[in-house]
Write an enzyme that holds these catalytic residues in place. Structure first.
Site, PDB file in Angstrom:
ATOM      1  CE  LYS A  52      -4.038  -2.343   2.146  1.00  0.00           C
ATOM      2  NZ  LYS A  52      -4.724  -2.739   3.070  1.00  0.00           N
ATOM      3  CD  GLN A  96      -3.376  -4.721   6.336  1.00  0.00           C
ATOM      4  OE1 GLN A  96      -3.220  -3.674   5.724  1.00  0.00           O
ATOM      5  NE2 GLN A  96      -4.119  -5.698   6.154  1.00  0.00           N
ATOM      6  CG  ASP A 119      -9.114  -0.017   5.038  1.00  0.00           C
ATOM      7  OD1 ASP A 119      -9.177  -0.139   3.914  1.00  0.00           O
ATOM      8  OD2 ASP A 119      -8.593  -0.474   5.929  1.00  0.00           O
TER       9      ASP A 119
END
Ligand code: NAD
Length: 292
Positions: A52, A96, A119
Protein backbone atom coordinates in the site's frame (compact mmCIF):
# COMPACT_ATOMS: atom_id res chain seq x y z
CA UNK A 1 -14.74 -16.14 -22.17
CA UNK A 2 -12.84 -13.00 -21.23
CA UNK A 3 -10.35 -12.79 -18.40
CA UNK A 4 -10.77 -9.59 -16.40
CA UNK A 5 -7.31 -8.08 -16.17
CA UNK A 6 -7.34 -6.42 -12.76
CA UNK A 7 -3.67 -5.60 -12.99
CA UNK A 8 -4.11 -3.61 -16.22
CA UNK A 9 -7.24 -1.81 -14.96
CA UNK A 10 -5.46 -0.97 -11.71
CA UNK A 11 -2.48 0.45 -13.61
CA UNK A 12 -4.73 2.57 -15.80
CA UNK A 13 -6.67 4.00 -12.81
CA UNK A 14 -3.40 4.59 -10.92
CA UNK A 15 -1.99 6.56 -13.84
CA UNK A 16 -5.16 8.71 -13.84
CA UNK A 17 -4.68 9.30 -10.10
CA UNK A 18 -1.01 10.18 -10.68
CA UNK A 19 -2.06 12.73 -13.32
CA UNK A 20 -4.55 14.28 -10.89
CA UNK A 21 -1.84 14.52 -8.23
CA UNK A 22 0.53 16.19 -10.71
CA UNK A 23 -2.25 18.63 -11.58
CA UNK A 24 -2.84 19.39 -7.89
CA UNK A 25 0.84 20.15 -7.40
CA UNK A 26 0.82 22.51 -10.40
CA UNK A 27 -2.12 24.31 -8.78
CA UNK A 28 -0.13 24.69 -5.56
CA UNK A 29 -2.25 22.13 -3.68
CA UNK A 30 -0.83 19.54 -1.31
CA UNK A 31 -0.09 15.90 -2.13
CA UNK A 32 -2.69 13.51 -0.67
CA UNK A 33 -1.18 11.78 2.37
CA UNK A 34 -2.07 8.23 3.45
CA UNK A 35 -0.92 6.71 6.73
CA UNK A 36 -0.99 3.00 7.48
CA UNK A 37 -1.03 1.55 10.97
CA UNK A 38 0.46 -1.90 11.41
CA UNK A 39 0.43 -3.78 14.70
CA UNK A 40 2.62 -6.83 15.31
CA UNK A 41 4.64 -8.91 12.88
CA UNK A 42 2.15 -10.91 10.83
CA UNK A 43 3.92 -11.62 7.51
CA UNK A 44 0.85 -11.25 5.28
CA UNK A 45 -0.22 -7.98 6.95
CA UNK A 46 3.30 -6.57 6.60
CA UNK A 47 3.34 -7.45 2.89
CA UNK A 48 -0.07 -5.81 2.31
CA UNK A 49 0.87 -2.64 4.18
CA UNK A 50 4.23 -2.30 2.45
CA UNK A 51 2.54 -2.72 -0.91
CA UNK A 52 0.00 0.00 0.00
CA UNK A 53 2.81 2.39 0.95
CA UNK A 54 4.78 1.58 -2.22
CA UNK A 55 1.70 2.24 -4.34
CA UNK A 56 1.24 5.62 -2.65
CA UNK A 57 4.73 6.59 -3.76
CA UNK A 58 3.99 5.45 -7.31
CA UNK A 59 1.05 7.82 -7.69
CA UNK A 60 2.84 10.71 -5.98
CA UNK A 61 1.12 10.60 -2.58
CA UNK A 62 2.92 11.14 0.68
CA UNK A 63 2.78 8.09 2.92
CA UNK A 64 3.58 7.23 6.51
CA UNK A 65 3.90 3.76 7.99
CA UNK A 66 3.37 3.48 11.72
CA UNK A 67 4.49 0.10 13.01
CA UNK A 68 3.66 -0.82 16.61
CA UNK A 69 4.65 -3.78 18.76
CA UNK A 70 2.19 -6.66 19.09
CA UNK A 71 2.01 -5.75 22.81
CA UNK A 72 0.60 -2.23 22.28
CA UNK A 73 -2.46 -1.77 24.49
CA UNK A 74 -5.89 -0.83 23.15
CA UNK A 75 -5.66 2.46 25.02
CA UNK A 76 -2.28 3.33 23.50
CA UNK A 77 -3.50 2.44 20.02
CA UNK A 78 -6.59 4.61 20.52
CA UNK A 79 -4.26 7.50 21.43
CA UNK A 80 -2.34 6.97 18.19
CA UNK A 81 -5.62 7.00 16.24
CA UNK A 82 -6.54 10.26 17.90
CA UNK A 83 -3.19 11.76 16.87
CA UNK A 84 -3.82 10.75 13.26
CA UNK A 85 -7.36 12.17 13.41
CA UNK A 86 -5.95 15.49 14.63
CA UNK A 87 -3.00 15.62 12.23
CA UNK A 88 -4.16 17.89 9.41
CA UNK A 89 -1.27 16.76 7.18
CA UNK A 90 -2.81 13.29 6.97
CA UNK A 91 -5.85 12.95 4.71
CA UNK A 92 -6.61 9.31 5.33
CA UNK A 93 -5.37 6.31 7.23
CA UNK A 94 -5.96 2.62 7.57
CA UNK A 95 -5.45 0.23 10.44
CA UNK A 96 -4.36 -3.10 8.97
CA UNK A 97 -6.58 -5.95 10.17
CA UNK A 98 -6.56 -8.38 11.88
CA UNK A 99 -5.42 -6.80 15.14
CA UNK A 100 -4.05 -8.81 18.07
CA UNK A 101 -6.75 -10.55 20.14
CA UNK A 102 -6.50 -8.14 23.10
CA UNK A 103 -7.59 -5.20 20.91
CA UNK A 104 -11.25 -4.67 20.03
CA UNK A 105 -11.23 -4.04 16.26
CA UNK A 106 -14.65 -2.37 16.25
CA UNK A 107 -13.54 0.06 18.96
CA UNK A 108 -10.51 1.01 16.86
CA UNK A 109 -12.51 1.37 13.63
CA UNK A 110 -15.08 3.53 15.39
CA UNK A 111 -12.33 5.80 16.72
CA UNK A 112 -11.24 6.73 13.19
CA UNK A 113 -12.61 10.04 11.95
CA UNK A 114 -15.11 9.05 9.20
CA UNK A 115 -13.61 11.69 6.84
CA UNK A 116 -10.23 9.95 7.13
CA UNK A 117 -11.56 6.36 7.06
CA UNK A 118 -10.21 5.43 3.63
CA UNK A 119 -10.97 1.74 4.23
CA UNK A 120 -14.66 2.70 4.45
CA UNK A 121 -15.28 0.55 7.53
CA UNK A 122 -16.60 3.21 9.95
CA UNK A 123 -20.33 2.88 10.73
CA UNK A 124 -20.91 6.42 9.39
CA UNK A 125 -19.43 5.46 6.02
CA UNK A 126 -21.29 2.12 5.99
CA UNK A 127 -24.53 4.00 6.74
CA UNK A 128 -23.88 6.53 3.98
CA UNK A 129 -23.17 3.67 1.56
CA UNK A 130 -26.56 2.11 2.40
CA UNK A 131 -28.32 5.45 2.00
CA UNK A 132 -26.51 6.13 -1.29
CA UNK A 133 -24.89 9.29 0.06
CA UNK A 134 -21.42 9.91 -1.46
CA UNK A 135 -18.87 8.45 0.95
CA UNK A 136 -15.64 6.50 1.26
CA UNK A 137 -16.52 2.95 0.14
CA UNK A 138 -14.91 -0.25 1.45
CA UNK A 139 -11.87 -0.79 -0.76
CA UNK A 140 -12.34 -4.35 -2.05
CA UNK A 141 -16.03 -4.06 -3.01
CA UNK A 142 -15.39 -0.60 -4.42
CA UNK A 143 -12.53 -2.02 -6.49
CA UNK A 144 -14.86 -4.71 -7.85
CA UNK A 145 -17.39 -2.08 -8.96
CA UNK A 146 -14.55 -0.28 -10.77
CA UNK A 147 -13.72 -3.52 -12.60
CA UNK A 148 -17.36 -4.10 -13.63
CA UNK A 149 -17.52 -0.51 -14.85
CA UNK A 150 -14.27 -0.73 -16.78
CA UNK A 151 -15.53 -3.78 -18.71
CA UNK A 152 -19.03 -2.27 -19.13
CA UNK A 153 -20.54 -5.40 -17.63
CA UNK A 154 -24.33 -5.00 -17.42
CA UNK A 155 -25.67 -5.36 -13.87
CA UNK A 156 -29.21 -3.92 -14.01
CA UNK A 157 -31.87 -6.56 -13.43
CA UNK A 158 -29.26 -9.32 -13.22
CA UNK A 159 -29.26 -11.99 -10.54
CA UNK A 160 -26.18 -11.39 -8.44
CA UNK A 161 -25.12 -13.92 -5.83
CA UNK A 162 -22.52 -12.80 -3.30
CA UNK A 163 -21.02 -15.60 -1.20
CA UNK A 164 -19.68 -14.49 2.16
CA UNK A 165 -21.06 -11.86 4.54
CA UNK A 166 -17.92 -10.39 6.10
CA UNK A 167 -18.12 -6.72 7.00
CA UNK A 168 -15.19 -5.89 4.73
CA UNK A 169 -16.17 -7.75 1.56
CA UNK A 170 -19.40 -9.75 1.25
CA UNK A 171 -21.90 -7.53 3.07
CA UNK A 172 -20.82 -4.20 1.51
CA UNK A 173 -20.55 -5.90 -1.89
CA UNK A 174 -24.17 -7.03 -1.65
CA UNK A 175 -25.24 -3.49 -0.76
CA UNK A 176 -23.30 -1.90 -3.64
CA UNK A 177 -24.77 -4.34 -6.16
CA UNK A 178 -28.32 -3.54 -5.03
CA UNK A 179 -27.97 0.28 -5.02
CA UNK A 180 -29.91 2.32 -7.56
CA UNK A 181 -26.94 3.15 -9.78
CA UNK A 182 -24.44 1.53 -12.14
CA UNK A 183 -22.85 -0.87 -11.27
CA UNK A 184 -25.85 -1.93 -9.22
CA UNK A 185 -29.60 -2.37 -9.71
CA UNK A 186 -29.04 -6.12 -9.49
CA UNK A 187 -31.28 -8.56 -7.64
CA UNK A 188 -28.93 -9.65 -4.92
CA UNK A 189 -28.73 -12.85 -2.89
CA UNK A 190 -26.24 -12.93 -0.02
CA UNK A 191 -25.13 -16.50 0.75
CA UNK A 192 -23.12 -17.45 3.84
CA UNK A 193 -22.04 -20.38 5.98
CA UNK A 194 -25.63 -21.22 7.02
CA UNK A 195 -27.02 -21.07 3.48
CA UNK A 196 -28.71 -24.24 2.24
CA UNK A 197 -28.48 -25.42 -1.38
CA UNK A 198 -25.55 -23.16 -2.25
CA UNK A 199 -25.08 -24.95 -5.56
CA UNK A 200 -28.68 -24.28 -6.72
CA UNK A 201 -28.46 -20.65 -5.62
CA UNK A 202 -25.16 -20.13 -7.45
CA UNK A 203 -26.59 -21.67 -10.62
CA UNK A 204 -29.14 -18.82 -10.74
CA UNK A 205 -26.38 -16.21 -10.73
CA UNK A 206 -25.72 -14.02 -13.75
CA UNK A 207 -23.00 -12.45 -11.62
CA UNK A 208 -21.32 -14.55 -8.93
CA UNK A 209 -19.02 -12.89 -6.43
CA UNK A 210 -17.13 -15.33 -4.19
CA UNK A 211 -15.68 -13.98 -0.93
CA UNK A 212 -15.69 -17.14 1.13
CA UNK A 213 -12.08 -17.81 2.05
CA UNK A 214 -12.18 -21.48 0.96
CA UNK A 215 -9.83 -22.52 -1.83
CA UNK A 216 -11.59 -23.68 -5.02
CA UNK A 217 -14.98 -24.07 -3.26
CA UNK A 218 -16.80 -22.84 -6.36
CA UNK A 219 -16.79 -25.52 -9.02
CA UNK A 220 -18.08 -25.60 -12.60
CA UNK A 221 -21.31 -27.42 -11.69
CA UNK A 222 -22.28 -24.33 -9.63
CA UNK A 223 -22.03 -21.95 -12.59
CA UNK A 224 -24.68 -20.85 -15.06
CA UNK A 225 -23.48 -20.74 -18.68
CA UNK A 226 -22.25 -17.24 -19.51
CA UNK A 227 -22.05 -16.04 -15.90
CA UNK A 228 -19.68 -13.30 -14.76
CA UNK A 229 -17.50 -14.68 -11.97
CA UNK A 230 -15.59 -12.44 -9.56
CA UNK A 231 -13.18 -14.26 -7.27
CA UNK A 232 -12.14 -12.40 -4.14
CA UNK A 233 -10.44 -15.30 -2.33
CA UNK A 234 -6.67 -15.51 -1.98
CA UNK A 235 -5.03 -18.72 -0.77
CA UNK A 236 -1.46 -19.95 -0.80
CA UNK A 237 -1.23 -23.60 -1.78
CA UNK A 238 1.90 -25.71 -1.80
CA UNK A 239 3.51 -26.00 -5.24
CA UNK A 240 6.99 -27.46 -5.46
CA UNK A 241 7.29 -26.44 -9.12
CA UNK A 242 7.41 -22.79 -8.01
CA UNK A 243 10.55 -21.14 -6.70
CA UNK A 244 8.59 -19.80 -3.74
CA UNK A 245 7.21 -23.28 -2.97
CA UNK A 246 3.61 -22.09 -3.29
CA UNK A 247 1.11 -20.59 -5.71
CA UNK A 248 -1.96 -18.47 -5.22
CA UNK A 249 -5.48 -19.69 -5.92
CA UNK A 250 -8.91 -18.20 -5.29
CA UNK A 251 -12.27 -19.38 -3.98
CA UNK A 252 -13.08 -20.46 -7.53
CA UNK A 253 -11.76 -23.51 -9.38
CA UNK A 254 -10.53 -21.23 -12.16
CA UNK A 255 -9.43 -23.76 -14.82
CA UNK A 256 -12.80 -25.52 -14.96
CA UNK A 257 -15.12 -22.62 -14.13
CA UNK A 258 -13.53 -20.33 -16.75
CA UNK A 259 -14.85 -22.55 -19.56
CA UNK A 260 -18.44 -21.66 -18.65
CA UNK A 261 -18.11 -17.92 -17.98
CA UNK A 262 -18.49 -14.81 -20.04
CA UNK A 263 -16.03 -12.98 -17.75
CA UNK A 264 -13.86 -14.19 -14.88
CA UNK A 265 -11.23 -12.65 -12.60
CA UNK A 266 -8.01 -14.63 -12.16
CA UNK A 267 -6.10 -15.07 -8.88
CA UNK A 268 -3.65 -13.42 -8.72
CA UNK A 269 -4.20 -10.41 -11.00
CA UNK A 270 -7.97 -9.94 -10.65
CA UNK A 271 -9.54 -8.34 -7.58
CA UNK A 272 -6.31 -8.04 -5.56
CA UNK A 273 -4.68 -5.12 -7.45
CA UNK A 274 -8.02 -3.28 -7.43
CA UNK A 275 -8.23 -3.20 -3.63
CA UNK A 276 -5.12 -1.03 -3.36
CA UNK A 277 -6.25 1.12 -6.29
CA UNK A 278 -9.60 1.73 -4.57
CA UNK A 279 -7.75 2.70 -1.40
CA UNK A 280 -5.69 5.26 -3.36
CA UNK A 281 -8.85 6.60 -4.99
CA UNK A 282 -10.46 6.93 -1.55
CA UNK A 283 -7.42 8.83 -0.26
CA UNK A 284 -7.60 11.29 -3.15
CA UNK A 285 -11.36 11.66 -2.57
CA UNK A 286 -10.80 12.21 1.18
CA UNK A 287 -8.19 14.87 0.43
CA UNK A 288 -10.52 16.66 -1.99
CA UNK A 289 -13.47 16.45 0.45
CA UNK A 290 -11.35 17.93 3.25
CA UNK A 291 -10.57 20.96 1.07
CA UNK A 292 -14.26 21.78 0.56
P1 NAD B 1 -14.26 -14.01 6.23
O1 NAD B 1 -13.67 -15.29 6.71
O2 NAD B 1 -14.38 -12.85 7.16
O3 NAD B 1 -15.72 -14.31 5.67
C1 NAD B 1 -16.02 -15.45 4.93
C2 NAD B 1 -17.51 -15.54 4.74
O4 NAD B 1 -17.78 -16.72 3.99
C3 NAD B 1 -18.31 -15.63 6.03
O5 NAD B 1 -19.29 -14.63 6.01
C4 NAD B 1 -18.95 -17.01 6.01
O6 NAD B 1 -20.31 -16.99 6.46
C5 NAD B 1 -18.90 -17.39 4.54
N1 NAD B 1 -18.72 -18.82 4.34
C6 NAD B 1 -17.80 -19.63 4.91
N2 NAD B 1 -17.95 -20.89 4.48
C7 NAD B 1 -18.97 -20.89 3.61
C8 NAD B 1 -19.60 -21.89 2.83
N3 NAD B 1 -19.17 -23.15 2.83
N4 NAD B 1 -20.63 -21.53 2.05
C9 NAD B 1 -21.06 -20.25 2.00
N5 NAD B 1 -20.50 -19.26 2.72
C10 NAD B 1 -19.47 -19.58 3.52
O7 NAD B 1 -13.46 -13.63 4.91
P2 NAD B 1 -13.23 -12.25 4.13
O8 NAD B 1 -12.40 -11.34 4.93
O9 NAD B 1 -14.51 -11.74 3.57
O10 NAD B 1 -12.32 -12.78 2.94
C11 NAD B 1 -12.76 -13.78 2.03
C12 NAD B 1 -11.63 -14.17 1.11
O11 NAD B 1 -11.26 -13.03 0.36
C13 NAD B 1 -10.35 -14.62 1.83
O12 NAD B 1 -9.74 -15.63 1.04
C14 NAD B 1 -9.50 -13.38 1.86
O13 NAD B 1 -8.12 -13.68 1.89
C15 NAD B 1 -9.88 -12.74 0.55
N6 NAD B 1 -9.74 -11.29 0.50
C16 NAD B 1 -9.18 -10.79 -0.62
C17 NAD B 1 -9.07 -9.43 -0.77
C18 NAD B 1 -8.48 -8.90 -2.04
O14 NAD B 1 -8.06 -7.76 -2.09
N7 NAD B 1 -8.45 -9.67 -3.11
C19 NAD B 1 -9.51 -8.54 0.22
C20 NAD B 1 -10.11 -9.09 1.35
C21 NAD B 1 -10.24 -10.48 1.46
Amino acid sequence: MKIIDGKAVAESIKSEIAQKVAQRIKQGKKKPHLAAVLVGNDGASETYVKSKVKNCEKVGFDSTLLHFEESISEEELLKEIKKLNNNSAINGFIVQLPLPKHIDEQKIIQAILPEKDVDGFHPVNVGKMVLEIPSLLPATPYGITLLLKHYNIPTEGKNCVVIGRSHIVGTPMSILMSRNTYPGNATVTLAHSRTKNLKEICRQADILIAAVGKAKLITEDMIKDGAVVIDVGIHRIKDDSKKSGYRLVGDVDFENVAQKCSYITPVPGGVGPMTITALLQNTLTACEMQEK
